[in-house]
Write an enzyme that holds these catalytic residues in place. Structure first.
Site, PDB file in Angstrom:
ATOM      1  N   GLN A 222     -23.961 -44.908 -31.038  1.00 43.15           N
ATOM      2  CA  GLN A 222     -23.463 -44.807 -31.460  1.00 43.15           C
ATOM      3  C   GLN A 222     -23.949 -43.008 -32.806  1.00 43.15           C
ATOM      4  O   GLN A 222     -24.192 -42.045 -33.749  1.00 43.15           O
ATOM      5  CB  GLN A 222     -24.405 -45.510 -33.799  1.00 43.15           C
ATOM      6  N   ARG A 372     -26.526 -53.747 -39.778  1.00 39.99           N
ATOM      7  CA  ARG A 372     -25.657 -53.212 -40.533  1.00 39.99           C
ATOM      8  C   ARG A 372     -26.386 -52.570 -42.143  1.00 39.99           C
ATOM      9  O   ARG A 372     -26.003 -53.972 -43.461  1.00 39.99           O
ATOM     10  CB  ARG A 372     -24.739 -53.618 -41.179  1.00 39.99           C
ATOM     11  N   CYS A 373     -27.458 -52.423 -42.184  1.00 44.56           N
ATOM     12  CA  CYS A 373     -28.474 -52.133 -42.999  1.00 44.56           C
ATOM     13  C   CYS A 373     -28.827 -50.481 -43.035  1.00 44.56           C
ATOM     14  O   CYS A 373     -29.497 -49.849 -42.262  1.00 44.56           O
ATOM     15  CB  CYS A 373     -29.665 -53.006 -42.873  1.00 44.56           C
ATOM     16  N   GLU A 742     -21.791 -50.497 -45.544  1.00 45.27           N
ATOM     17  CA  GLU A 742     -23.240 -52.203 -45.424  1.00 45.27           C
ATOM     18  C   GLU A 742     -23.113 -52.738 -46.493  1.00 45.27           C
ATOM     19  O   GLU A 742     -24.473 -53.648 -46.313  1.00 45.27           O
ATOM     20  CB  GLU A 742     -24.355 -50.804 -44.840  1.00 45.27           C
TER      21      GLU A 742
HETATM   22  N1  MCN Z   1     -14.902 -45.374 -46.379  1.00 46.96           N
HETATM   23  C1  MCN Z   1     -13.583 -44.980 -47.603  1.00 46.96           C
HETATM   24  N2  MCN Z   1     -13.873 -44.956 -49.360  1.00 46.96           N
HETATM   25  C2  MCN Z   1     -15.578 -44.454 -49.369  1.00 46.96           C
HETATM   26  C3  MCN Z   1     -16.867 -45.232 -48.599  1.00 46.96           C
HETATM   27  C4  MCN Z   1     -15.937 -45.354 -47.088  1.00 46.96           C
HETATM   28  O1  MCN Z   1     -12.657 -45.342 -47.020  1.00 46.96           O
HETATM   29  N3  MCN Z   1     -15.837 -44.353 -50.794  1.00 46.96           N
HETATM   30  C5  MCN Z   1     -14.182 -45.716 -45.455  1.00 46.96           C
HETATM   31  C6  MCN Z   1     -14.437 -44.601 -43.957  1.00 46.96           C
HETATM   32  O2  MCN Z   1     -13.650 -43.608 -44.433  1.00 46.96           O
HETATM   33  C7  MCN Z   1     -14.482 -44.989 -43.590  1.00 46.96           C
HETATM   34  C8  MCN Z   1     -15.245 -46.689 -43.954  1.00 46.96           C
HETATM   35  O3  MCN Z   1     -14.519 -46.806 -45.386  1.00 46.96           O
HETATM   36  O4  MCN Z   1     -13.136 -45.174 -42.283  1.00 46.96           O
HETATM   37  C9  MCN Z   1     -16.574 -46.734 -43.557  1.00 46.96           C
HETATM   38  O5  MCN Z   1     -17.309 -45.692 -44.007  1.00 46.96           O
HETATM   39  P1  MCN Z   1     -18.639 -45.191 -44.482  1.00 46.96           P
HETATM   40  O6  MCN Z   1     -19.206 -46.386 -45.537  1.00 46.96           O
HETATM   41  O7  MCN Z   1     -19.203 -43.716 -44.415  1.00 46.96           O
HETATM   42  O8  MCN Z   1     -19.673 -46.027 -43.208  1.00 46.96           O
HETATM   43  P2  MCN Z   1     -19.980 -45.197 -41.661  1.00 46.96           P
HETATM   44  O9  MCN Z   1     -18.455 -45.170 -41.533  1.00 46.96           O
HETATM   45  O10 MCN Z   1     -20.767 -44.202 -41.707  1.00 46.96           O
HETATM   46  O11 MCN Z   1     -19.760 -46.630 -41.136  1.00 46.96           O
HETATM   47  C10 MCN Z   1     -21.388 -46.887 -40.294  1.00 46.96           C
HETATM   48  C11 MCN Z   1     -21.348 -48.793 -40.744  1.00 46.96           C
HETATM   49  C12 MCN Z   1     -22.637 -49.303 -40.707  1.00 46.96           C
HETATM   50  S1  MCN Z   1     -24.548 -48.199 -40.730  1.00 46.96           S
HETATM   51  C13 MCN Z   1     -22.670 -50.248 -39.811  1.00 46.96           C
HETATM   52  S2  MCN Z   1     -24.220 -50.293 -39.234  1.00 46.96           S
HETATM   53  C14 MCN Z   1     -21.632 -50.806 -39.805  1.00 46.96           C
HETATM   54  C15 MCN Z   1     -20.241 -50.913 -40.481  1.00 46.96           C
HETATM   55  O12 MCN Z   1     -20.460 -48.939 -41.033  1.00 46.96           O
HETATM   56  N4  MCN Z   1     -20.970 -50.893 -38.440  1.00 46.96           N
HETATM   57  C16 MCN Z   1     -19.919 -51.605 -37.497  1.00 46.96           C
HETATM   58  N5  MCN Z   1     -19.298 -51.655 -40.716  1.00 46.96           N
HETATM   59  C17 MCN Z   1     -18.820 -51.353 -39.108  1.00 46.96           C
HETATM   60  N6  MCN Z   1     -17.340 -51.691 -39.010  1.00 46.96           N
HETATM   61  C18 MCN Z   1     -17.141 -52.178 -37.995  1.00 46.96           C
HETATM   62  N7  MCN Z   1     -15.697 -52.212 -37.640  1.00 46.96           N
HETATM   63  N8  MCN Z   1     -17.709 -51.924 -37.125  1.00 46.96           N
HETATM   64  C19 MCN Z   1     -18.976 -51.615 -36.925  1.00 46.96           C
HETATM   65  O13 MCN Z   1     -19.454 -51.259 -35.760  1.00 46.96           O
HETATM   66 CU1  CUN Z   2     -29.171 -50.410 -39.694  1.00 49.60          CU
HETATM   67  S1  CUN Z   2     -27.031 -50.849 -38.817  1.00 49.60           S
HETATM   68 MO1  CUN Z   2     -25.644 -49.495 -39.130  1.00 49.60          MO
HETATM   69  O1  CUN Z   2     -27.363 -48.199 -39.725  1.00 49.60           O
HETATM   70  O2  CUN Z   2     -25.787 -48.848 -37.752  1.00 49.60           O
END
Ligand code: MCN
Ligand code: CUN
Length: 788
Positions: A222, A372-373, A742
């Protein structure tokens, strides 16, 4: 602000596929295990059946007699290069391969290198290891008792199993508030060890090219850039410099935090490739993944709340024992050994709070957090939401009313919490009211009262959580000294098409789609004209990776900032083309026109072409920009979840009848992706609430090391999620967006646990630890004298 969501773009994040790539096999993407390289060798790992044992001897002769087995690699072999230990993300140390003893069941003992995968597995079975069992320490509380066997004998001065003590908040003020409080409640809460079960397990292909001295590693990670730097720092002394290391994180089949740490298999594969000059593949099987990779939770918590008689919360006090296994390998920001656990005041306006955590070594796999935390926020939310319910019930107040009374109010934002966080924005009552309306809260309470008269068990549980995601700011957040900013680089080609690269790495979140939308929105270029790439350290700008829901808050912001830099330059080019002053130009998505003369305009495509063919003298050619974005604060998404359960008195089975989730992640970029994130997240909150747990018997044998006893909910068990939203933009994010990846996993378990306790409160039940299995409930019911 409404961001455009072209209907043709799905939520899968695989819109642009490399179909022409010969390595492309499955049609869904290119995962590590899909990649085949000529002459590739395979690595398989011998694992310990003991949780704590001296290694007396390793006899490789039978394995080496198998045709196709090329080598058996042991800790002694790695020790020659000083690669048998490696640093963890929390500056502890962890074995790559043991020289002296093993510390947990399923620990790596030796590795077999062979020409075929199945031959490597046969070789592994043929390695004979002689062990001398040592006393095992499983319970972290016993690990702290005087006389407990000291586990980390490799640390010369270590006389016990205590790793660190950490505390935060105002102890004196908190103690005083408790002394003065007319009402207090106290509860022990255990949040058990769990493990992600992503579809793809961990693995890599290390390919050291002896001719140019370059190491390429396709890796399930990641955080590819951070891995490259760590590899360079750890293996610099054997000649691997950072410019000679390329980490490629191809498509990832789910990460969920489990693909943040460095596992021994990666390091051994790299060493094997450097030594042989051949590509080496290592891919875990399912049981290895469950038994040996980074875990989550394992927090033994004692929490106390203080309140006035009318139910106004005054203070929170928490003591926790954190079981880290044999090494503190938690994926945490360096400054905070217990992660962001001190967000534990949650959505409530406390005057005083104090939290203490002690990290402890036991004979279990190392790690922490990977589920996921955002750095222990799940533990924090579960604690405060369970405690809020406990207090409400204790003083005989409706849990919803109790929450509404104690919430941080909208006008208090930005809100400084008793434990020092500055919440950016929120409207907690808004989300709870919406959830109550949607589920028909008042009517459900009436139904519950009716059912109770008939002896039926029905419960309603609420969780009004506050999340904390999107690390940095870099002044507080780093991993091994690497500051938590993130990056985007956008290049607009002469014909107006674009490539954009980011320092993050999606694992299925659909970032490729939503990043393209951000740029499309800022520049007025169609989404289909923007190719998004992540995960290749040779091409992407340096970033810290995707975890802690930081992609949107940090890299997404970087994308917007880079696009705005491009727009600024485009304005200057447009002024030149239109022979107008820059101030006289108006921007609407996709074009600049002259104020008062809308027909005199240049599209972004015209401007892109001119940037390479007719740019103003004195200006650099080209149209591209990079942004390294250091967020001024974290984002604080929130939500209110309400769950209704019915409990079967005969079997103890908890049935989730309804579950309403109202989430607020600020402005949304892609509603379909966000809904998918919440559905998946809710299921990953439901799972540990009712099913998942990894425990150990007294000998340290893992219980839950395969899918036979590590129960994952399937579509059959999973309830129908009812989702809704409120929108409270983040004031500091360029798009007003907060992270969401998360939230649902963080918020859901407490709603379910609260519903179960709510159903059983009148019987004298005050708390049930998750997972709330039928057996646990059945036993409770019998204890309380409930018959079928
Ligand atoms: N998004 C959006 N509008 C927002 C916030 C987010 O449209 N206001 C969309 C983003 O653009 C992105 C998605 O939602 O396409 C997730 O965005 P974000 O909240 O920024 O999270 P990350 O992309 O950083 O993803 C990490 C998060 C984590 S830490 C874990 S753990 C987890 C999760 O995402 N692991 C996943 N969801 C997952 N989903 C899948 N399918 N697989 C994982 O491994
Ligand atoms: Cu701790 S699970 Mo996500 O932050 O990759």
């Amino acid at each position: 602000m409404a961001l455009r969501t072209p209907p043709e773009i799905g939520g899968m994040g695989h819109s642009v596929k490399r179909k022409e790539d010969p390595r492309f096999i499955r049609g869904k993407g290119t995962y590590v295990d899909d990649i085949q390289l000529p002459g590739m060798l395979y690595l398989d790992i011998v694992r310990s059946p003991y949780a704590h044992a001296k290694i007396k001897s390793i006899d490789a002769s039978k394995a080496l007699a198998i045709p196709g087995v090329l080598a058996v690699i042991t800790g002694q072999d790695l020790a020659k290069y000083n690669l048998h230990w490696m640093p963890t993300l929390m500056s502890d140390t962890q074995m790559v391969l043991p020289v002296e003893k093993v510390m947990y069941q399923a620990q790596e003992v030796a590795a077999v290198l062979a020409t075929e995968r199945y031959i490597a597995a046969d070789g592994t079975a043929a390695v004979a290891v002689e062990y001398e069992p040592l006393p095992v320490v499983v319970d972290p509380k016993k690990a702290l008792e005087p006389g407990a066997p000291v586990l980390r004998t490799d640390k010369k001065d270590k006389k016990d199993n205590h790793i660190w003590h950490w505390e935060w908040g105002d102890r004196t003020a908190t103690d005083r508030a408790f002394e003065e409080a007319p009402v207090t409640v106290e509860q022990d809460i255990y949040i058990p060890r769990i493990h992600v079960a992503s579809i793809e397990t961990c693995g890599c292909i290390a390919n050291f090219d002896k001719v140019n001295g370059k190491l390429t590693v396709w890796m399930t990670t990641q955080a590819p850039h951070a891995i490259r730097t760590v590899f360079a720092l750890v293996a610099g002394h054997v000649g691997l410099a950072e410019h000679k290391i390329r980490i490629i994180s191809p498509d990832i089949g789910g990460g969920f935090g489990g693909k943040v740490p460095v596992y021994p298999g990666y390091v051994i594969a790299v060493a094997a490739s450097v030594l042989t000059g051949k590509p080496v593949k290592w891919m875990e099987d399912r049981m290895e993944h469950l038994q040996a990779d980074s875990f989550a939770r394992d927090y033994h918590i004692t929490a106390e709340l203080a309140a006035t008689k009318d139910g106004t919360l005054t203070a929170l006090r928490i003591k926790t024992i954190a079981d880290h296994g044999y090494a503190d390998a938690a994926a945490n920001p360096s400054k905070f050994p217990a992660g962001l656990f001190h967000i534990c005041t949650g959505s409530y306006d406390f005057k005083a709070a104090h939290v203490e955590v002690d990290g402890v070594y036991t004979n279990k796999p190392p790690g922490g957090i990977a589920y996921r935390c955002s750095f222990r926020v799940t533990e924090a939310v579960h604690t405060i939401e369970r405690m809020a319910d406990l207090m409400a019930h204790q003083i005989g107040m409706d849990p919803a009313e109790f929450r509404l009374k104690n919430f941080v109010k909208p006008e208090q934002f930005p809100y400084k919490s008793a434990l020092g966080w500055e919440y950016d924005s929120g409207n907690y009552a808004g989300a709870l009211h919406k959830a109550m309306d949607k589920i028909g809260y008042a009517e459900l309470r009436r139904e519950q009262a009716e059912k109770r008269k008939k002896g039926e068990l029905m419960g309603i549980g609420i969780s009004s959580f506050t999340e904390i995601v999107g690390a940095g700011p870099s002044k507080h957040f780093d991993i091994l000294g690497l500051k938590m900013f993130d990056s985007a680089e956008i290049r607009i080609h002469p014909t107006g098409k674009a490539i954009a690269r980011f320092g993050t790495r999606s694992q299925g979140q659909g970032n490729e789609t939503s990043y393209a939308q951000i740029i499309a929105e800022e520049l007025g270029i169609p989404v289909a004209d923007i190719q998004v790439e992540e995960g290749d350290t040779d091409t992407a700008p340096y970033g810290l990776g995707t975890y802690a829901s930081r992609s949107t808050p940090v890299a997404g912001a970087a994308g917007a900032m880079a696009a705005r830099k491009i727009r600024d330059k485009a304005r200057r080019i447009a002024a030149h083309l239109l022979e107008a002053a820059e101030e006289d130009l108006v921007w609407e998505p996709g074009k600049f026109s002259v104020k008062g003369a809308p027909n005199r305009s240049k599209t972004i495509q015209d401007i892109a072409f001119a940037a390479y063919t007719n740019h103003p003298q004195g200006m650099e050619a080209g149209l591209e920009a990079v942004s390294y974005y250091d967020p001024p604060n974290l984002t604080y998404p929130f939500g209110s979840y309400i769950c209704v359960v019915d409990i079967d008195k005969g079997t103890g089975e908890v049935k989730v009848r309804r579950f309403v989730a109202v989430d607020d992640c600020g402005n949304i970029i892609n509603p379909m992706i966000v809904e998918g994130q919440i559905h998946g997240g809710l299921t990953m909150g439901f799972a540990p609430a009712l099913f998942e747990e990894i425990s150990y018997d007294e000998q340290g044998n893992v219980q839950g090391g395969s899918f036979i006893d590590y129960l994952l909910p399937t579509a059959v068990e999973t309830p129908k999620w009812e989702t809704d939203k409120t929108t409270t933009p983040s004031p500091h994010h360029p798009l007003g967006a907060k992270g969401v990846g998360e939230s649902a996993t963080v918020g859901a378990p407490a709603a379910i646990a609260n519903a179960v306790v709510d159903a059983l409160w009148h019987l004298g039940v005050r708390h049930v630890d998750i997972p709330i299995t039928p057996h646990k409930v059945w036993k409770l019911l019998r204890e309380k004298g409930v018959s079928e």
